[in-house]
Motif scaffolding. Structure first.
Motif, PDB file in Angstrom:
ATOM      1  N   SER A  30      29.191 -67.606   5.447  1.00  0.00           N
ATOM      2  CA  SER A  30      29.789 -66.412   4.860  1.00  0.00           C
ATOM      3  C   SER A  30      30.238 -66.740   3.437  1.00  0.00           C
ATOM      4  CB  SER A  30      30.988 -65.962   5.697  1.00  0.00           C
ATOM      5  OG  SER A  30      31.659 -64.889   5.058  1.00  0.00           O
ATOM      6  N   ILE A  31      29.758 -65.941   2.476  1.00  0.00           N
ATOM      7  CA  ILE A  31      30.149 -66.148   1.075  1.00  0.00           C
ATOM      8  C   ILE A  31      30.908 -64.921   0.585  1.00  0.00           C
ATOM      9  CG2 ILE A  31      29.371 -66.604  -1.277  1.00  0.00           C
ATOM     10  CD1 ILE A  31      26.881 -67.839  -0.217  1.00  0.00           C
ATOM     11  N   GLY A  32      32.059 -65.167  -0.011  1.00  0.00           N
ATOM     12  CA  GLY A  32      32.839 -64.097  -0.609  1.00  0.00           C
ATOM     13  C   GLY A  32      32.810 -64.209  -2.125  1.00  0.00           C
ATOM     14  N   LEU A  33      32.737 -63.075  -2.804  1.00  0.00           N
ATOM     15  CA  LEU A  33      32.803 -63.035  -4.263  1.00  0.00           C
ATOM     16  C   LEU A  33      34.107 -62.346  -4.659  1.00  0.00           C
ATOM     17  CD1 LEU A  33      31.587 -63.461  -7.076  1.00  0.00           C
ATOM     18  CD2 LEU A  33      30.335 -61.305  -6.779  1.00  0.00           C
ATOM     19  N   PHE A  34      34.947 -63.048  -5.426  1.00  0.00           N
ATOM     20  CA  PHE A  34      36.268 -62.566  -5.809  1.00  0.00           C
ATOM     21  C   PHE A  34      36.286 -62.399  -7.329  1.00  0.00           C
ATOM     22  CE2 PHE A  34      38.591 -63.540  -1.814  1.00  0.00           C
ATOM     23  CZ  PHE A  34      37.627 -64.296  -1.169  1.00  0.00           C
ATOM     24  N   ASN A  35      36.482 -61.183  -7.790  1.00  0.00           N
ATOM     25  CA  ASN A  35      36.444 -60.933  -9.231  1.00  0.00           C
ATOM     26  C   ASN A  35      37.864 -60.896  -9.799  1.00  0.00           C
ATOM     27  OD1 ASN A  35      36.011 -60.160 -11.831  1.00  0.00           O
ATOM     28  ND2 ASN A  35      34.755 -58.358 -11.342  1.00  0.00           N
ATOM     29  N   ALA A  36      38.229 -61.987 -10.493  1.00  0.00           N
ATOM     30  CA  ALA A  36      39.541 -62.075 -11.138  1.00  0.00           C
ATOM     31  C   ALA A  36      39.415 -61.937 -12.653  1.00  0.00           C
ATOM     32  CB  ALA A  36      40.220 -63.393 -10.782  1.00  0.00           C
ATOM     33  N   ASP A  37      38.294 -61.423 -13.125  1.00  0.00           N
ATOM     34  CA  ASP A  37      38.042 -61.256 -14.561  1.00  0.00           C
ATOM     35  C   ASP A  37      38.078 -59.763 -14.911  1.00  0.00           C
ATOM     36  OD1 ASP A  37      37.191 -61.189 -17.143  1.00  0.00           O
ATOM     37  OD2 ASP A  37      35.259 -62.183 -16.769  1.00  0.00           O
ATOM     38  N   LYS A  38      39.161 -59.360 -15.566  1.00  0.00           N
ATOM     39  CA  LYS A  38      39.304 -57.930 -15.896  1.00  0.00           C
ATOM     40  C   LYS A  38      38.191 -57.442 -16.814  1.00  0.00           C
ATOM     41  CE  LYS A  38      44.306 -58.253 -15.463  1.00  0.00           C
ATOM     42  NZ  LYS A  38      45.527 -58.612 -16.207  1.00  0.00           N
ATOM     43  N   GLY A  39      37.567 -58.374 -17.527  1.00  0.00           N
ATOM     44  CA  GLY A  39      36.507 -57.983 -18.455  1.00  0.00           C
ATOM     45  C   GLY A  39      35.131 -57.918 -17.812  1.00  0.00           C
TER      46      GLY A  39
ATOM     47  N   ALA B 131      30.828 -57.673 -11.164  1.00  0.00           N
ATOM     48  CA  ALA B 131      30.402 -59.046 -10.909  1.00  0.00           C
ATOM     49  C   ALA B 131      29.328 -59.055  -9.824  1.00  0.00           C
ATOM     50  CB  ALA B 131      31.594 -59.880 -10.458  1.00  0.00           C
ATOM     51  N   GLN B 132      28.323 -59.884 -10.042  1.00  0.00           N
ATOM     52  CA  GLN B 132      27.231 -59.987  -9.061  1.00  0.00           C
ATOM     53  C   GLN B 132      27.017 -61.450  -8.702  1.00  0.00           C
ATOM     54  OE1 GLN B 132      24.039 -58.287 -11.431  1.00  0.00           O
ATOM     55  NE2 GLN B 132      23.927 -56.561 -10.008  1.00  0.00           N
TER      56      GLN B 132
ATOM     57  N   PRO C 171      26.439 -57.426  -4.695  1.00  0.00           N
ATOM     58  CA  PRO C 171      26.365 -56.625  -5.923  1.00  0.00           C
ATOM     59  C   PRO C 171      27.705 -56.030  -6.340  1.00  0.00           C
ATOM     60  CG  PRO C 171      25.698 -55.295  -4.048  1.00  0.00           C
ATOM     61  CD  PRO C 171      26.109 -56.649  -3.496  1.00  0.00           C
ATOM     62  N   ASP C 172      27.899 -55.868  -7.614  1.00  0.00           N
ATOM     63  CA  ASP C 172      28.852 -54.935  -8.223  1.00  0.00           C
ATOM     64  C   ASP C 172      30.269 -54.991  -7.647  1.00  0.00           C
ATOM     65  OD1 ASP C 172      26.625 -54.255  -9.592  1.00  0.00           O
ATOM     66  OD2 ASP C 172      26.273 -52.358  -8.553  1.00  0.00           O
ATOM     67  N   ILE C 173      30.910 -56.111  -7.850  1.00  0.00           N
ATOM     68  CA  ILE C 173      32.300 -56.247  -7.423  1.00  0.00           C
ATOM     69  C   ILE C 173      33.210 -55.984  -8.629  1.00  0.00           C
ATOM     70  CG2 ILE C 173      34.033 -57.782  -6.416  1.00  0.00           C
ATOM     71  CD1 ILE C 173      31.767 -56.954  -4.508  1.00  0.00           C
ATOM     72  N   ALA C 174      34.073 -55.000  -8.502  1.00  0.00           N
ATOM     73  CA  ALA C 174      34.959 -54.607  -9.603  1.00  0.00           C
ATOM     74  C   ALA C 174      36.083 -55.630  -9.776  1.00  0.00           C
ATOM     75  CB  ALA C 174      35.549 -53.219  -9.310  1.00  0.00           C
ATOM     76  N   PRO C 175      36.731 -55.647 -10.943  1.00  0.00           N
ATOM     77  CA  PRO C 175      37.879 -56.546 -11.138  1.00  0.00           C
ATOM     78  C   PRO C 175      38.962 -56.290 -10.092  1.00  0.00           C
ATOM     79  CG  PRO C 175      37.166 -55.638 -13.235  1.00  0.00           C
ATOM     80  CD  PRO C 175      36.380 -54.918 -12.180  1.00  0.00           C
ATOM     81  N   GLY C 176      39.481 -57.350  -9.524  1.00  0.00           N
ATOM     82  CA  GLY C 176      40.523 -57.241  -8.501  1.00  0.00           C
ATOM     83  C   GLY C 176      39.986 -57.003  -7.102  1.00  0.00           C
ATOM     84  N   ALA C 177      38.674 -56.876  -6.978  1.00  0.00           N
ATOM     85  CA  ALA C 177      38.070 -56.594  -5.669  1.00  0.00           C
ATOM     86  C   ALA C 177      37.299 -57.807  -5.168  1.00  0.00           C
ATOM     87  CB  ALA C 177      37.150 -55.383  -5.757  1.00  0.00           C
ATOM     88  N   THR C 178      36.910 -57.744  -3.918  1.00  0.00           N
ATOM     89  CA  THR C 178      36.135 -58.825  -3.316  1.00  0.00           C
ATOM     90  C   THR C 178      35.054 -58.249  -2.419  1.00  0.00           C
ATOM     91  OG1 THR C 178      36.290 -60.843  -1.979  1.00  0.00           O
ATOM     92  CG2 THR C 178      37.767 -59.050  -1.376  1.00  0.00           C
ATOM     93  N   GLY C 179      33.975 -58.983  -2.282  1.00  0.00           N
ATOM     94  CA  GLY C 179      32.910 -58.614  -1.357  1.00  0.00           C
ATOM     95  C   GLY C 179      32.465 -59.856  -0.617  1.00  0.00           C
ATOM     96  N   ARG C 180      31.964 -59.688   0.572  1.00  0.00           N
ATOM     97  CA  ARG C 180      31.591 -60.855   1.380  1.00  0.00           C
ATOM     98  C   ARG C 180      30.303 -60.533   2.129  1.00  0.00           C
ATOM     99  NH1 ARG C 180      33.767 -65.660   3.114  1.00  0.00           N
ATOM    100  NH2 ARG C 180      35.691 -65.429   1.920  1.00  0.00           N
ATOM    101  N   ARG C 181      29.495 -61.571   2.335  1.00  0.00           N
ATOM    102  CA  ARG C 181      28.215 -61.357   3.012  1.00  0.00           C
ATOM    103  C   ARG C 181      27.814 -62.606   3.796  1.00  0.00           C
ATOM    104  NH1 ARG C 181      22.372 -59.897   0.198  1.00  0.00           N
ATOM    105  NH2 ARG C 181      21.168 -60.171   2.101  1.00  0.00           N
ATOM    106  N   LEU C 182      27.193 -62.393   4.940  1.00  0.00           N
ATOM    107  CA  LEU C 182      26.622 -63.497   5.705  1.00  0.00           C
ATOM    108  C   LEU C 182      25.250 -63.849   5.136  1.00  0.00           C
ATOM    109  CD1 LEU C 182      27.356 -62.570   9.448  1.00  0.00           C
ATOM    110  CD2 LEU C 182      28.399 -64.413   8.124  1.00  0.00           C
ATOM    111  N   VAL C 183      25.011 -65.158   5.006  1.00  0.00           N
ATOM    112  CA  VAL C 183      23.700 -65.616   4.519  1.00  0.00           C
ATOM    113  C   VAL C 183      23.232 -66.755   5.420  1.00  0.00           C
ATOM    114  CG1 VAL C 183      24.214 -64.966   2.133  1.00  0.00           C
ATOM    115  CG2 VAL C 183      24.712 -67.292   2.915  1.00  0.00           C
ATOM    116  N   ASN C 184      21.965 -67.074   5.301  1.00  0.00           N
ATOM    117  CA  ASN C 184      21.456 -68.224   6.040  1.00  0.00           C
ATOM    118  C   ASN C 184      21.995 -69.511   5.414  1.00  0.00           C
ATOM    119  OD1 ASN C 184      19.881 -66.874   7.990  1.00  0.00           O
ATOM    120  ND2 ASN C 184      18.303 -66.499   6.447  1.00  0.00           N
ATOM    121  N   PRO C 185      22.264 -70.516   6.240  1.00  0.00           N
ATOM    122  CA  PRO C 185      22.824 -71.766   5.710  1.00  0.00           C
ATOM    123  C   PRO C 185      21.768 -72.605   4.994  1.00  0.00           C
ATOM    124  CG  PRO C 185      22.562 -71.917   8.092  1.00  0.00           C
ATOM    125  CD  PRO C 185      22.169 -70.523   7.707  1.00  0.00           C
TER     126      PRO C 185
END
Lengths: 221, 232
Positions: free
Chosen positions: B138-147, B151-152, B164-178
């Protein structure tokens, strides 16, 4: 279901919760069935133990039991006793296959929220320890039990727990105990623990499943 | 004191100070033993995305988060849900208060970065994951860059989108193959992705990739998630 001798020559380490800590429970029925099929079997049970208790030293408060080979179960009912640690048991038994029976102590019976993050951490800690030693394993989920007891066990939560364990226990193979009986078919004495007839049926069904899985998973000596 | 032991001591202090949560297995009154955490459990971690050491202070303890890649992200420590967790984060001379209340099964990440008017920003990312799977990563993408408006997380030479397309202050997570695949984070043009070095992913493990502002562009911090054990 007929039995074969596919387990002959295997050394099987069985660990579990309170379903293993009383004479007539799985420490008797499953253990005996696996021996019948030719395996050398060591069984250890800890009442109330979570998966992490086999990894991180702690105490259990309602007893533990062990049965080595063809000896009788040795049951310790002291109110506070140190936990067995899976690494030490592996070093002692040198198993080709590990059987883990656990679910009821972690399913959050009586709680609104299913504690899946916590369960996953517990399960992953134990399976990680076993995987690190490259030993095949099977994980046996909980039986249906009965609703309406002080354990607050419900069929819905048992189903939820079983479905969760199926995705969480790899590299162990999962044995879904809810497939062995209909809801309420195996009566319990307290909502959670089965009658002796139930443990006989559950032990036989688990052994039959292990018999089928063993050629795929067990490492031959 | 070496960094690993400081991290362990700090983590334990945080556990004791903020949470006082967890003990050896004890039978609950009225039944033989408990089934899971009696009051549920939530998890809290702190991550240093700044170029200098960050100090987290709770009412009972302090935790220092260094800047090296191996130790800038703390463990997810178990905390009681429904209880206000207070404290502060200090970066240099700047301090920001912490006041969080988590729900059962919630995972909160407090990321400390060196930006904003007073030189320190806390970004709180909240997740209630349900993607636990021992066969996947499981990989999470955390966008802490207001600019970074979108974020992809991208993978491979062709910059295939993973998250795809994670806004500043938001996070997204997805399961991937190891697998072992080159990952990167882009803010706009995928071809300009900054590498996120996680190496070979392990089945059953969880990972976090943080995006943080750096000059006119962005930087990336990539870590494997660690979850401290909780004993009900």
């Amino acid at each position: 279901m007929t039995m074969s001798a596919l387990l002959a020559g295997l050394t099987i380490l069985v660990i579990g919760d309170s379903h293993m800590v009383t004479n007539g429970y799985l420490i008797t029925t499953l253990h005996d069935k696996l021996i019948e099929q030719g395996a050398t079997v060591d069984t250890y049970g800890m009442c109330g133990a979570n998966a992490g208790d086999w990894v991180y030293p702690a105490t259990v408060s309602c007893g533990k039991a062990e049965r080595v080979g063809k000896e009788s179960p040795d049951i310790d009912r002291k109110p506070s006793t140190p936990t067995y640690q899976v690494d030490a048991l592996i070093a002692k038994s040198h198993p080709n296959l590990i059987v883990i029976e656990m679910g009821d102590t972690m399913a959050g019976y009586g709680q609104h929220d299913f504690p899946q993050a916590w369960i996953y951490q517990q399960v992953h800690a134990l399976t990680g320890r076993i995987a690190a030693q490259n030993i095949p394993c099977v994980w046996v989920g909980p039986p249906w039990g009965s609703e309406g007891s002080s354990y607050h066990k419900t069929f819905d939560r048992v189903k939820e727990m079983s479905e969760f364990l199926a995705t969480a226990v790899a590299p162990c193979r999962f044995i879904d105990s809810t497939q062995f009986s209909k809801q309420g078919e195996w009566p319990t004495i307290d909502g959670q623990h089965l009658t002796n007839a139930g443990y006989k049926a559950w032990g036989a069904d688990i052994a039959a499943s292990i018999d089928q899985l063993a050629p795929q998973v067990a490492k031959r000596p | 004191m070496t960094l690993p032991s400081r991290r362990i001591v700090g983590g334990l202090a945080l556990l004791a100070g903020i949470a006082l949560y967890g003990n050896t297995a004890v039978a609950a009154e009225g039944k033989l033993y408990p089934s899971g955490p009696p009051n549920g459990v939530a998890y809290l971690r702190f991550v240093n995305l700044a170029p200098q050491e960050v100090t987290i202070t709770s009412p009972a303890a302090k935790l220092a988060l260094p800047t090296d890649e191996a130790h800038r992200a703390g463990e997810f420590d178990p905390v009681p849900p429904g209880v206000a967790l207070t404290g502060s984060a200090q970066l240099g001379e700047a301090t920001k208060p912490i006041n969080l209340t988590l729900a059962a099964n919630e995972f909160a990440t407090v990321a400390v970065s060196a930006d904003g008017a007073d030189g320190v920003t806390l970004t709180v990312f909240r997740e209630t994951p349900s993607d636990f799977n021992a066969l996947k990563s499981s990989i999470g993408l955390f966008n802490a860059d207001k600019g970074c408006e979108k974020a992809q997380l991208v993978a491979g030479d062709n910059h295939q989108t993973v998250i795809p397309d994670i806004a500043p202050g938001a996070t997204g997570r997805r399961l991937v193959n190891p697998v072992n695949v080159a990952l990167g984070v882009a803010c706009g043009d995928p071809a300009q992705a900054v590498p996120a070095k996680l190496g070979q992913l392990s089945a059953g493990d969880r990972y976090s990739v943080f995006v943080v502002a750096k000059g006119s562009g962005h930087d990336v911090v990539a870590v494997r998630d660690e979850q401290a054990p909780f004993r009900p």
